[in-house]
Design a protein around this motif. Structure first.
Motif, PDB file in Angstrom:
ATOM      1  N   THR A 147       0.822  -1.207   0.000  1.00 17.78           N
ATOM      2  CA  THR A 147       0.000   0.000   0.000  1.00 17.78           C
ATOM      3  C   THR A 147       0.859   1.260   0.000  1.00 17.78           C
ATOM      4  OG1 THR A 147      -1.667  -1.229   1.250  1.00 17.78           O
ATOM      5  CG2 THR A 147      -1.940   1.161   1.109  1.00 17.78           C
ATOM      6  N   THR A 148       1.794   1.351   0.925  1.00 18.51           N
ATOM      7  CA  THR A 148       2.642   2.544   0.975  1.00 18.51           C
ATOM      8  C   THR A 148       3.576   2.610  -0.225  1.00 18.51           C
ATOM      9  OG1 THR A 148       4.192   1.336   2.422  1.00 18.51           O
ATOM     10  CG2 THR A 148       2.559   2.766   3.487  1.00 18.51           C
ATOM     11  N   LYS A 149       4.020   1.466  -0.719  1.00 16.38           N
ATOM     12  CA  LYS A 149       4.935   1.465  -1.875  1.00 16.38           C
ATOM     13  C   LYS A 149       4.249   2.023  -3.118  1.00 16.38           C
ATOM     14  CE  LYS A 149       7.653  -2.019  -2.383  1.00 16.38           C
ATOM     15  NZ  LYS A 149       7.692  -3.485  -2.340  1.00 16.38           N
ATOM     16  N   TYR A 150       3.038   1.565  -3.417  1.00 14.64           N
ATOM     17  CA  TYR A 150       2.336   2.047  -4.599  1.00 14.64           C
ATOM     18  C   TYR A 150       2.034   3.541  -4.498  1.00 14.64           C
ATOM     19  CZ  TYR A 150       1.630  -2.672  -6.440  1.00 14.64           C
ATOM     20  OH  TYR A 150       1.814  -3.930  -6.948  1.00 14.64           O
ATOM     21  N   LEU A 151       1.619   3.997  -3.322  1.00 12.23           N
ATOM     22  CA  LEU A 151       1.335   5.418  -3.153  1.00 12.23           C
ATOM     23  C   LEU A 151       2.605   6.252  -3.277  1.00 12.23           C
ATOM     24  CD1 LEU A 151      -1.288   5.241  -0.257  1.00 12.23           C
ATOM     25  CD2 LEU A 151      -1.720   5.885  -2.643  1.00 12.23           C
ATOM     26  N   TYR A 152       3.714   5.746  -2.763  1.00  9.52           N
ATOM     27  CA  TYR A 152       4.988   6.447  -2.880  1.00  9.52           C
ATOM     28  C   TYR A 152       5.409   6.561  -4.341  1.00  9.52           C
ATOM     29  CZ  TYR A 152       9.890   7.676  -2.080  1.00  9.52           C
ATOM     30  OH  TYR A 152      11.106   8.315  -2.089  1.00  9.52           O
ATOM     31  N   LEU A 153       5.320   5.464  -5.069  1.00 13.73           N
ATOM     32  CA  LEU A 153       5.717   5.464  -6.478  1.00 13.73           C
ATOM     33  C   LEU A 153       4.865   6.408  -7.310  1.00 13.73           C
ATOM     34  CD1 LEU A 153       6.362   1.643  -7.023  1.00 13.73           C
ATOM     35  CD2 LEU A 153       8.084   3.475  -7.099  1.00 13.73           C
ATOM     36  N   LEU A 154       3.611   6.565  -6.925  1.00  9.24           N
ATOM     37  CA  LEU A 154       2.717   7.457  -7.653  1.00  9.24           C
ATOM     38  C   LEU A 154       3.249   8.883  -7.659  1.00  9.24           C
ATOM     39  CD1 LEU A 154      -0.112   7.625  -9.071  1.00  9.24           C
ATOM     40  CD2 LEU A 154      -1.062   8.136  -6.806  1.00  9.24           C
ATOM     41  N   PHE A 155       3.928   9.277  -6.570  1.00  8.23           N
ATOM     42  CA  PHE A 155       4.414  10.649  -6.432  1.00  8.23           C
ATOM     43  C   PHE A 155       5.934  10.752  -6.551  1.00  8.23           C
ATOM     44  CE2 PHE A 155       0.280  10.575  -4.294  1.00  8.23           C
ATOM     45  CZ  PHE A 155      -0.339  11.644  -4.918  1.00  8.23           C
ATOM     46  N   ASP A 156       6.561   9.724  -7.098  1.00  3.24           N
ATOM     47  CA  ASP A 156       8.018   9.740  -7.267  1.00  3.24           C
ATOM     48  C   ASP A 156       8.380   9.378  -8.704  1.00  3.24           C
ATOM     49  OD1 ASP A 156      10.716   9.928  -6.715  1.00  3.24           O
ATOM     50  OD2 ASP A 156      10.867   7.915  -5.874  1.00  3.24           O
ATOM     51  N   PRO A 157       8.180  10.312  -9.642  1.00  2.00           N
ATOM     52  CA  PRO A 157       8.415   9.990 -11.051  1.00  2.00           C
ATOM     53  C   PRO A 157       9.858   9.620 -11.372  1.00  2.00           C
ATOM     54  CG  PRO A 157       8.087  12.354 -10.755  1.00  2.00           C
ATOM     55  CD  PRO A 157       7.728  11.707  -9.459  1.00  2.00           C
ATOM     56  N   ASP A 158      10.804  10.047 -10.551  1.00  2.07           N
ATOM     57  CA  ASP A 158      12.207   9.749 -10.813  1.00  2.07           C
ATOM     58  C   ASP A 158      12.666   8.435 -10.186  1.00  2.07           C
ATOM     59  OD1 ASP A 158      12.527  12.119 -12.239  1.00  2.07           O
ATOM     60  OD2 ASP A 158      12.908  13.269 -10.402  1.00  2.07           O
ATOM     61  N   ASN A 159      11.772   7.727  -9.525  1.00  2.27           N
ATOM     62  CA  ASN A 159      12.151   6.461  -8.906  1.00  2.27           C
ATOM     63  C   ASN A 159      12.620   5.468  -9.964  1.00  2.27           C
ATOM     64  OD1 ASN A 159      11.499   3.612  -7.620  1.00  2.27           O
ATOM     65  ND2 ASN A 159      11.514   5.097  -5.940  1.00  2.27           N
ATOM     66  N   PHE A 160      13.577   4.611  -9.602  1.00  2.00           N
ATOM     67  CA  PHE A 160      14.105   3.654 -10.578  1.00  2.00           C
ATOM     68  C   PHE A 160      13.020   2.721 -11.109  1.00  2.00           C
ATOM     69  CE2 PHE A 160      14.506   1.390  -6.568  1.00  2.00           C
ATOM     70  CZ  PHE A 160      14.267   0.058  -6.881  1.00  2.00           C
ATOM     71  N   LEU A 161      11.987   2.458 -10.325  1.00  2.00           N
ATOM     72  CA  LEU A 161      10.899   1.607 -10.815  1.00  2.00           C
ATOM     73  C   LEU A 161      10.016   2.334 -11.826  1.00  2.00           C
ATOM     74  CD1 LEU A 161       9.748  -0.289  -7.601  1.00  2.00           C
ATOM     75  CD2 LEU A 161      11.208  -1.102  -9.455  1.00  2.00           C
TER      76      LEU A 161
END
Length: 514
Positions: free
Chosen positions: A425-439
């Motif tokens: 849950t927290t991972k998906y929400l974090y990725l939503l707002f982190d466009p520069d993340n390696f994923l």
């Protein structure tokens, strides 16, 4: 409020959080959410499986694995916390030298949460700042732990059908009185984790048993091409004949797609497309996908399950974006009405189903939000993520973590925080707002990759790469590097488990997989 009125509200709602400062703010909020839950787990619950966030004590739920720690390892890397990842990595090694434990555990949950978490952390260890051995990624302590646990799950697959029992004792194997009745997802959702294990260790036994289980279910489809949701693993007889894209079937469908991409097995994607075609024919009801009888196609219940909310994200992976977006509005309209997504919702009367009103901090709606934003770049999905963050913070946050919502109507809480809250849950929400993340930068989860798998022989022949071909996220949101798993040679070790009879490729898929 009735759902039709809500749909208009959703259509006119637009996102005002797409500036860089807003993205940074929501990313920090999610990281703080994770840290609040994680720190309190270590303080009050470790080495137990999970934290009871209201009473602030630890509980063992799935097998005394220190489950939350193992499930959260790769989230630390995703959120850029290398120092804590290195510390947690050492804690994991200290706690789990062996899985020789006299305890019964769910084969399915142990696989997706523990085996998957260990494999992902192993593959991300260099990114997380861990010095890797010369033989990495084909060797490493977390890989050895994952293999040790998976071998203790293998006795469950020793059945006449190849479909595994639901539970196994990690020391003694399958208990004599173990029930042969198992859900479809519990039977055939192993191809990603077990396939990775085979590719890294060189032992084919894991991929073999996972494929055998997939084909065992495939060969037992009804005359209209659907599967049920519970089956007898000894006889192969369906014991619950409702087909659904969600509850009890979800990760089986999900792993046909993800396993096909990850292991370069186009026949698995063909299976998914066949099942999707029949699901669209029989199960689709005004863009809801409801339960139907696998033999007749007749609707069996007008219920929507919280687990169904993964479906729009999966559809986006295979290029069915218009249907994905239509299907997404349905569960989000429920969330907007109630502030959470209950376990079961009666579509006919627009209310949660009695005794199934709980919200267990599930990730599926956040998961689809991320997938659809990645596929469309529509800022509407950022607004959805913002609303979800606010709801979880306002409703579920307690002093020691985040609590299950016992009742979605009253928002009364229950003393449980599942490990997937930190893993997913927290991972998906974090990725939503982190466009520069390696994923987000290197992402093997779009329909273009699926198309390439079908038609591009060069991709199928590609060999070992590290961090350049993207990632597949498991059903527990554990990232798996799609190239690195092909860096280790298969040793073709002899096993005592029969391999499956692979489904023949169609003529358009006669491509080399070497």
């Amino acid at each position: 409020m009735k759902l039709p009125a809500l749909l208009l509200l959703i259509v006119i709602t637009w996102c005002h959080c797409d500036t860089q400062s807003d993205m940074d703010s929501y990313r920090r909020q999610v990281k703080e959410m994770f840290q609040h839950a994680y720190d309190n787990y270590l303080l009050h619950a470790f080495p137990h499986d999970e934290l009871a966030p209201i009473s602030c004590v630890g509980v063992d739920t799935w097998g005394s694995f220190s489950l939350t720690l193992l499930d959260a390892l790769d989230t630390l890397v995703v959120m850029g916390n290398q120092s804590e990842f290195r510390r947690a990595y050492q804690l994991a090694l200290q706690q789990h030298l062996s899985f020789n434990i006299d305890t019964n555990t769910s084969v399915f949950e142990a696989n997706i949460r523990v085996v998957g978490g260990l494999l992902s952390a192993h593959l991300l260890s260099a990114r997380g700042g861990i010095p890797v051995p010369p033989g990495w990624p084909c060797e490493g302590p977390l890989l050895s732990m994952a293999e040790s646990l998976a071998r203790r799950l293998l006795p469950a697959f020793d059945t006449p059908t190849g479909l595994p029992y639901g539970s196994v004792n990690l020391r003694y194997g399958v208990s004599p009185g173990e029930t042969p009745l198992t859900c479809t997802s519990c039977c055939a959702s192993y191809i990603v984790e077990f396939g990775v294990l085979s590719r890294l260790t060189g032992d084919t036994v894991f991929e073999d048993v996972a494929l055998r289980a997939i084909h065992a279910l495939w060969n037992r489809r009804s005359t209209i091409g659907l599967v049920g949701n519970h089956i007898n693993v000894l006889t192969g007889e369906w014991k619950a004949t409702d087909f659904t894209v969600g509850n009890f079937v979800d990760s089986y469908l999900e792993y046909l797609v993800k396993g096909g991409i990850l292991l370069r097995r186009p026949e698995l994607l063909e299976m998914f497309h066949d099942l999707y075609q029949q699901a669209s024919r029989y199960s689709k009801l005004h863009d809801w996908f409801v339960s139907v009888n696998m033999n007749t196609g007749q609707i069996s219940s007008p219920y929507y399950y919280a687990l169904d909310a993964y479906w729009p994200g999966l559809l986006s992976m295979v290029g069915e974006l218009p249907q994905a977006e239509k299907s997404f509005i349905k569960p989000y309209s429920i969330w907007r009405s109630l502030g959470v997504l209950p376990e079961m919702f009666n579509i006919a009367d627009g209310k949660p189903v009695a005794k199934h009103e709980a919200y267990h901090l599930r990730p599926e709606l956040a998961e689809s939000t991320w997938y659809l934003f990645r596929a469309t770049k529509n800022p509407f999905y950022l607004e959805v993520g913002k609303a979800m963050i606010h709801s979880i913070q306002n409703i579920s946050r307690v002093n020691c973590g985040y609590a299950t919502v016992k009742n979605s109507l009253t928002h009364v809480l229950a003393d449980r925080m599942e490990s997937y809250f930190l893993a997913e849950t927290t991972k998906y929400l974090y990725l939503l707002f982190d466009p520069d993340n390696f994923l987000n930068q290197q992402d093997a989860i779009t329909h273009k990759h699926v198309e390439h798998l079908h038609y591009d022989a060069r991709m199928l022949r590609s060999g070992c790469t590290v961090g350049s071909t993207g990632y597949i996220l498991t059903t527990e949101a554990h990232p798996i590097d799609t190239g690195i798993i092909h860096c280790c040679g298969m040793k073709n070790k002899p096993t005592q488990v029969n391999t499956c009879n692979k489904r023949p490729f169609s003529s358009r898929l006669q491509l080399s997989l070497t």
